[in-house]
Write an enzyme that holds these catalytic residues in place. Structure first.
Site, PDB file in Angstrom:
ATOM      1  N   TYR A  60       0.849  -1.186   0.000  1.00 54.64           N
ATOM      2  CA  TYR A  60       0.000   0.000   0.000  1.00 54.64           C
ATOM      3  C   TYR A  60       0.887   1.239   0.000  1.00 54.64           C
ATOM      4  O   TYR A  60       1.533   1.555   0.985  1.00 54.64           O
ATOM      5  CB  TYR A  60      -0.912   0.035   1.225  1.00 54.64           C
ATOM      6  CG  TYR A  60      -1.831  -1.148   1.393  1.00 54.64           C
ATOM      7  CD1 TYR A  60      -2.194  -1.953   0.312  1.00 54.64           C
ATOM      8  CD2 TYR A  60      -2.348  -1.469   2.644  1.00 54.64           C
ATOM      9  CE1 TYR A  60      -3.042  -3.036   0.487  1.00 54.64           C
ATOM     10  CE2 TYR A  60      -3.199  -2.542   2.816  1.00 54.64           C
ATOM     11  CZ  TYR A  60      -3.542  -3.332   1.750  1.00 54.64           C
ATOM     12  OH  TYR A  60      -4.386  -4.397   1.933  1.00 54.64           O
ATOM     13  N   HIS A 129       0.081 -12.022   1.316  1.00 54.39           N
ATOM     14  CA  HIS A 129      -0.971 -11.217   0.684  1.00 54.39           C
ATOM     15  C   HIS A 129      -1.631 -11.954  -0.476  1.00 54.39           C
ATOM     16  O   HIS A 129      -2.852 -11.883  -0.653  1.00 54.39           O
ATOM     17  CB  HIS A 129      -0.355  -9.899   0.205  1.00 54.39           C
ATOM     18  CG  HIS A 129      -1.321  -8.778   0.115  1.00 54.39           C
ATOM     19  ND1 HIS A 129      -0.930  -7.462   0.114  1.00 54.39           N
ATOM     20  CD2 HIS A 129      -2.664  -8.744   0.020  1.00 54.39           C
ATOM     21  CE1 HIS A 129      -1.989  -6.673   0.034  1.00 54.39           C
ATOM     22  NE2 HIS A 129      -3.050  -7.433  -0.041  1.00 54.39           N
ATOM     23  N   SER A 208     -13.065  -5.385   2.702  1.00 50.51           N
ATOM     24  CA  SER A 208     -14.105  -4.794   1.854  1.00 50.51           C
ATOM     25  C   SER A 208     -15.503  -5.261   2.250  1.00 50.51           C
ATOM     26  O   SER A 208     -16.304  -5.653   1.394  1.00 50.51           O
ATOM     27  CB  SER A 208     -13.840  -5.097   0.373  1.00 50.51           C
ATOM     28  OG  SER A 208     -12.672  -4.455  -0.066  1.00 50.51           O
ATOM     29  N   PRO A 209     -15.842  -5.222   3.544  1.00 49.75           N
ATOM     30  CA  PRO A 209     -17.175  -5.666   3.965  1.00 49.75           C
ATOM     31  C   PRO A 209     -18.281  -4.733   3.485  1.00 49.75           C
ATOM     32  O   PRO A 209     -19.456  -5.093   3.562  1.00 49.75           O
ATOM     33  CB  PRO A 209     -17.074  -5.675   5.492  1.00 49.75           C
ATOM     34  CG  PRO A 209     -16.050  -4.619   5.795  1.00 49.75           C
ATOM     35  CD  PRO A 209     -15.031  -4.754   4.689  1.00 49.75           C
ATOM     36  N   GLY A 211     -18.290  -3.692   0.318  1.00 49.47           N
ATOM     37  CA  GLY A 211     -18.264  -3.795  -1.142  1.00 49.47           C
ATOM     38  C   GLY A 211     -17.499  -2.669  -1.795  1.00 49.47           C
ATOM     39  O   GLY A 211     -17.946  -2.114  -2.797  1.00 49.47           O
ATOM     40  N   ARG A 212     -16.326  -2.334  -1.225  1.00 50.62           N
ATOM     41  CA  ARG A 212     -15.485  -1.248  -1.748  1.00 50.62           C
ATOM     42  C   ARG A 212     -16.266   0.068  -1.817  1.00 50.62           C
ATOM     43  O   ARG A 212     -16.097   0.871  -2.723  1.00 50.62           O
ATOM     44  CB  ARG A 212     -14.914  -1.617  -3.118  1.00 50.62           C
ATOM     45  CG  ARG A 212     -14.143  -2.924  -3.097  1.00 50.62           C
ATOM     46  CD  ARG A 212     -13.413  -3.181  -4.379  1.00 50.62           C
ATOM     47  NE  ARG A 212     -12.796  -4.496  -4.352  1.00 50.62           N
ATOM     48  CZ  ARG A 212     -11.664  -4.816  -3.719  1.00 50.62           C
ATOM     49  NH1 ARG A 212     -11.022  -3.878  -3.043  1.00 50.62           N
ATOM     50  NH2 ARG A 212     -11.179  -6.036  -3.739  1.00 50.62           N
ATOM     51  N   GLY A 213     -17.147   0.244  -0.827  1.00 50.37           N
ATOM     52  CA  GLY A 213     -17.919   1.477  -0.736  1.00 50.37           C
ATOM     53  C   GLY A 213     -19.257   1.409  -1.423  1.00 50.37           C
ATOM     54  O   GLY A 213     -20.121   2.264  -1.180  1.00 50.37           O
ATOM     55  N   PHE A 214     -19.485   0.398  -2.264  1.00 50.95           N
ATOM     56  CA  PHE A 214     -20.747   0.315  -2.990  1.00 50.95           C
ATOM     57  C   PHE A 214     -21.932   0.177  -2.035  1.00 50.95           C
ATOM     58  O   PHE A 214     -22.998   0.777  -2.247  1.00 50.95           O
ATOM     59  CB  PHE A 214     -20.720  -0.862  -3.958  1.00 50.95           C
ATOM     60  CG  PHE A 214     -21.986  -1.013  -4.755  1.00 50.95           C
ATOM     61  CD1 PHE A 214     -22.199  -0.244  -5.882  1.00 50.95           C
ATOM     62  CD2 PHE A 214     -22.969  -1.918  -4.361  1.00 50.95           C
ATOM     63  CE1 PHE A 214     -23.382  -0.363  -6.613  1.00 50.95           C
ATOM     64  CE2 PHE A 214     -24.147  -2.044  -5.088  1.00 50.95           C
ATOM     65  CZ  PHE A 214     -24.358  -1.263  -6.212  1.00 50.95           C
TER      66      PHE A 214
END
Length: 331
Positions: A60, A129, A208-209, A211-214
């Site tokens: 990152y 990773h 990503s719980p 959904g990557r912000g979705f």
């Protein structure tokens, strides 16, 4: 904040962490502009709210996020569980070329570098990773086990590994946690690796719980994303797939409104309801979103709630792959 146990006391891998951790990736890259001062303030606020698990990785930035997290956690080391990852090499570094590396020499070098950047003498949880198809997992985990024996790492983890790899790795050294994408719109692991880790007593760290912000409801079209936001290239945020996924989201939003909570809180509560061996690490770089997220720890979902969510976004209903290149996901 409630706590949960990753791993198992039976195989000596039990690690107590907060039910929600903090994913720190977006503080340095991938999701548009970032502000180090606000990111550090967010980490400090997370500690105040009872969050103990902080997740980063050497790739990152690359490297910048570990330095940022190390700076933020200075003076708080005994209050936190620090997790980082190796294996995705984005530029020539030490003995590895860009790509995926699980070579034992690289494992050792990467760990030393992460310790230095984070400013600590040990890592609480160290993940591979991504699985390196060129190196037998036994060799990679063997090198990771040496780090445990040397006192540089306390617990071992894998990320996005498949069932066969998990079993082979666990036979070399007990694995405490599997980190995989898991949410209402990413449920692939339920048919493969999730049953395996439960059989072996390995915990799940769900990245990503949201959904990557979705699943926050804030993204209705790619133009809402910064030019350098990697989601612009994500298949689930493109064209017809996005439209189909937005139609599913509308039903989730209605269920959240009926409970008097936000869509993101409902989505996080769903992940936490999947089992006491599941920990969510929603990522955010702002205190305001962090404070909204932690409320989900207190949200109780009934059997009726869970059934309604299943009906609103059934398993397998989401359109589009999780990544542009799914070949990076292990078997």
């Amino acid at each position: 904040m409630r706590t949960r146990i990753l791993g198992s006391a039976a195989n000596g891998t039990a690690l107590e962490v907060s039910a929600q951790g903090l994913g720190c990736m977006g503080m340095s890259e991938f999701y548009g502009a970032h502000d180090d001062a606000e990111s550090i303030a967010t980490i400090h606020r997370a500690i105040d709210l009872g969050v103990t698990l902080f997740d980063t990785a050497d790739m990152y930035g690359p490297f910048a996020n570990e330095r940022l997290v190390g700076t933020a956690l200075a003076g708080h080391r005994d209050q936190v569980v620090l997790a980082t990852k190796f294996g995705i090499v984005r530029e020539k570094h030490r003995a590895a070329e860009p790509g995926i590396s699980g070579a034992p020499a690289y494992v050792r070098a990467a760990c030393e570098d992460s310790l230095q950047r984070l400013g600590v003498d040990h890592l609480d949880l160290y993940y591979q990773h991504r699985v390196d198809p060129k190196v037998p997992i036994e060799e990679t985990v063997g090198a990771m086990a040496e780090l445990v024996q040397a006192g540089k790492v306390r617990h071992l983890g894998l990320s996005e590994a498949g069932s066969d790899t998990i079993r082979r790795a666990h036979a070399v050294h007990p694995i405490t946690a599997l980190q995989s994408e898991y949410s209402l719109w990413s449920r692939d692991i339920e048919d493969s690796s999730l049953p395996t880790i439960r059989e072996l007593g390995i915990g799940l760290v769900a990245y990503s719980p949201l959904g990557r912000g979705f699943l926050t409801g804030a993204i209705s079209e790619p133009s809402a994303l910064a030019d350098d936001d990697f989601r612009r290239a994500n298949p689930r945020f493109q064209g017809e797939a996005l439209e189909a996924n937005l139609a599913l989201l509308r039903a989730i939003e209605q269920l959240a409104a009926a409970k008097g909570i936000t869509t993101s809180q409902l989505a996080l509560a769903w992940v936490l309801a999947r089992g006491d061996d599941v920990v969510a690490i929603p990522g955010t770089k702002r205190r305001a979103y962090l404070e909204l997220n932690v409320v989900a720890d207190a949200v109780e979902l009934s059997a009726e709630d869970l059934a309604a969510l299943e009906g609103a976004m059934p398993k397998g209903a989401v359109s589009g792959d999780r990544y542009p290149d799914m070949s990076l996901i292990g078997k």
